[in-house]
Scaffold this active site. Sequence first.
Site, short mmCIF file in Angstrom:
data_model
loop_
_atom_site.label_atom_id
_atom_site.label_comp_id
_atom_site.label_asym_id
_atom_site.label_seq_id
_atom_site.Cartn_x
_atom_site.Cartn_y
_atom_site.Cartn_z
N PHE B 121 -12.47 -30.43 4.71
CA PHE B 121 -11.40 -30.43 3.62
C PHE B 121 -10.65 -29.68 4.24
CE2 PHE B 121 -10.18 -32.30 -0.40
CZ PHE B 121 -10.75 -33.99 -0.23
N GLN B 235 -0.27 -25.92 -8.33
CA GLN B 235 -0.73 -26.71 -7.37
C GLN B 235 -0.14 -28.21 -6.92
OE1 GLN B 235 -4.42 -28.52 -6.15
NE2 GLN B 235 -3.68 -26.48 -4.17
N HIS B 237 0.04 -31.25 -5.03
CA HIS B 237 -0.77 -31.97 -4.08
C HIS B 237 -0.10 -32.46 -2.90
CE1 HIS B 237 -3.78 -34.70 -1.48
NE2 HIS B 237 -4.81 -33.98 -2.43
N LEU B 251 -2.20 -40.22 -6.68
CA LEU B 251 -3.15 -39.26 -5.37
C LEU B 251 -3.48 -40.38 -4.40
CD1 LEU B 251 -3.96 -36.17 -5.62
CD2 LEU B 251 -5.84 -36.76 -6.37
N GLU B 254 -7.14 -36.15 -0.39
CA GLU B 254 -7.02 -35.43 0.79
C GLU B 254 -7.94 -35.65 1.90
OE1 GLU B 254 -6.88 -31.48 -0.22
OE2 GLU B 254 -8.31 -30.54 1.80
N ARG B 310 -3.00 -27.11 1.13
CA ARG B 310 -2.42 -27.62 0.03
C ARG B 310 -0.56 -27.08 -0.01
NH1 ARG B 310 -6.78 -30.11 -4.68
NH2 ARG B 310 -7.54 -31.31 -2.95
N HIS B 381 -0.60 -31.85 -9.00
CA HIS B 381 -1.60 -31.65 -8.97
C HIS B 381 -3.27 -30.92 -9.71
CE1 HIS B 381 -5.21 -34.04 -7.91
NE2 HIS B 381 -5.91 -32.59 -7.45
N ARG B 416 -5.55 -23.54 -4.20
CA ARG B 416 -7.23 -23.94 -4.93
C ARG B 416 -7.61 -24.34 -3.68
NH1 ARG B 416 -9.30 -28.68 -6.31
NH2 ARG B 416 -7.47 -29.56 -6.95
#
Lengths: 274, 608
Positions: B121, B235, B237, B251, B254, B310, B381, B416
């Site tokens: 990730f 954040q 995304h 969403l 990822e 991100r 997000h 994050r």
Amino acid sequence: MAQAMFRIWRGDARGGGFQDFTVQISDGMVVLDVVHQIQAEQANDLAVRWNCKAGKCGSCSAEINGHPKLMCMTRLSSLPLDRPVTVEPMRTFPLVRDLVTDVSWNYEVKKRIKPFQPRTPDAADGTWRMDQRDVDRVQEFRKCIECFLCQDVCHVLREHQLHREYIGPRFYVHTAALEMHPLDVANRLADLRGPGGLGYCNITKCCTKVCPEGIKITDNAIIPLKERVVDEFYDPVRRLFRIFRPKPQPPPAKGAPEAEPEPTRTAASSSAPR
Amino acid sequence: MAGYETHTYDVLVVGAGGAGLRAAIAAAAQGARVGLVCKSLLGKAHTVMAEGGAAAALGNVDDRDNWRVHFADTMRGGAYLNNWRMAELHAQEAPARVRELEAWGALFDRTPDGRILQRNFGGHRYPRLAHVGDRTGLEMIRTLQDHSVYEPKISVHMETTLITLLRSGNRVVGGFGYEREKGGFLLFRAKAVVLATGGIGRAFQITSNSWEYTGDGLGLAYRAGAELMDMEFVQFHPTGMIWPPSVRGLLVTEGVRGEGGILKNSEGRRFMFDNIPPLYQSHTADNPEEGWRYTQGDKNARRPPELLTRDHVARMIMREVKAGRGSPHGGVYLDIAWIKEKLPNAAAHIQRKLPSMYHQFKQLADVDITEQPMEIGPTMHYMMGGIKVDAESQMSTVPGLFAAGECAAGLHGANRLGGNSLSDLLVFGNRAGEYAARYAAAAPPLEAADADMKAQADQAAQEALAPFSRSRGEGPFQVQQALQELMQNNAGIVRTQAELETARAGIAELRRRAEHVAVDGNRGYNPGWHTALDLRNLLIVAEAVATAAVQRQESRGAHFRDDFPAKDDGQGLYNSIVARGAGGAMEFRRQPLRPMPAELQQIIEEMK
């Protein structure tokens, strides 16, 4: 922009009826969008339960043109818009208001199912080893989003209202997930046969047809569970074994309870909790 | 208590997503009687939406991984504004929290030798995310839910919303709320309260968050006198759906990029190779072939640039769109179908690895992701900022008030990493529950606070019912939509002084409008009334975001200022704090970072 007519059920436990709304529609809209549009512009207090709007939380279950569906995953392009689209609450559960029903019975049922009980860990560090293939078999059941559409459509609940002696497709899926869990050692077969009411299901597959996650409820959960119950309680060889066994043994952890005659049941003898 | 249905608990947990459930289980394990209040039905909270996985340095896939690497990755991702003690505890405790879920019945995907499989990730040096296909959140929330229902010490109040916290002196002694079904008020007496209410997505127009994410915990805590921290760090995304309009913001995990998905502009160019930040250059592949090998588990390969943090990926997408190289609906293309050049049975592989994504695009957009690229764009997000808490106990600056999960601040700093939220809610949910129970065990009896509670409840009830008494007024949905538009346009991915000032002025105006909204119907399951009540919290969090963002005159992590595009360590190394001042207005201050112990500093140096 095109228009469509929506016929939405409004009311509460005391009564109600359909109310018509004309709405503007655009590309890619789903039924839940229409309900939100009505809520924002025409009826602020139109009650609807929803969360993720992505088919993942299972909150917005309703009956659209008579079919149990998730409102967030039902695109308008899949509906005939030359006549009014009806949207009603799930019929199997008591009505709260408008499109919202009281599904708390389901939460009570789950508490009665024996919890997960893992075998002793495989490794010294307290962890287990599992094969992906064994995990895959159960993942289908664990996809369930608890929308309760299978419960809504099941005639044992919908027509016969046997909420007290039948747990319904959702909880057969839940039980199957536990029974087939690679680590679980509890035995739920006696519960399925008795208070679980598995015998009432006559595998009409209505639940499978409405499952938005595409879980093959009847084929992969209910029928294997029925087979296990039959093996456990109705296998003639086992029965003989039990009759001629010198004296009753204390039931082992995964053992079979004493055989009992199949109780006679009639749908009319029970009442629903609503 | 006279007039209101009253419940008494040792610990009241507000929110039943992953953090709230984990806190309730932990508090009950300490012997506390726990009330668990959730805005929706149990098991529907936003945690179900989490797709990618839970980050924990188990070292099952790459044995070079350990908590030190995870700690360093988290700090780097957060541009070093993180509360280092939280980042340390999180990295150390996440593996045990994930293994514990397995003991409670969770079924994660497996390695060939039967252990928990971990996936790559963004921002994580090694494969670290325990996962179940792309529905890890559902697996986690169902496991916690099914574990908690057998716990007799936990009482669940579904579809119940807290309107205000109740205080006696400076400590929190409970909460006052209402249940949706009939609209009746409920008074909760509790020696400790844990807020686990999640994020603030509904302050923005394009968001991956559900309707519940209205910043309730932040608003409740702020009004009770608690400090909020790092509110400028929102954040976005990089990959949300952008078409059809009704799913805009939804969403796209990822995990698609983790499995080899690549980003392309309308010219077919893989633009992510064009600009790799210096901080990440040594960890990032410099050619597509190496990037592909990384996604397929080659330990000697470096990650493809699609798996950069991100904030960076989101800005790169915006840059392509602004330069006129976007897709027809204003995004770019995310392509996983191309892997058929590399893998036999690619279509089946994609469907097995990304079943929900396959389903989501097929059903909602008529796109078969095994054949066609997806059109995607950034979506709001996650909120890095939130209630300021003590690292060990998760107690806020108000005694008796705890917070965990997304509504708490500190772990993630300025940005994050994906996968760190699911582990966050397990680690700090557990801590908050445990410490709240301990606090409750030592707290004075509640009887002395009853008169205070009654007075505050009466006041809150009167305010809550006011929208029904206004016969002519604006609807609550219109005010909410105006706020979302304002924040989207003026406090989004790329910010400027002028826009942020516009946001602040607009919020003040919307607050006046919110005071005059009217609602129809009665109190039973009334979404209009509910939205009217949500507005107060939404306006507080929006003001906090805009205030902190105006003050931070640099670009760092998720906060990007077009007028100050560079990172400025000279003046940027602080945590921003907002709190309600004595006169009721929002006050801002900069809190210098706490010096990091030498051993943690050394870990960061070693991992650079």
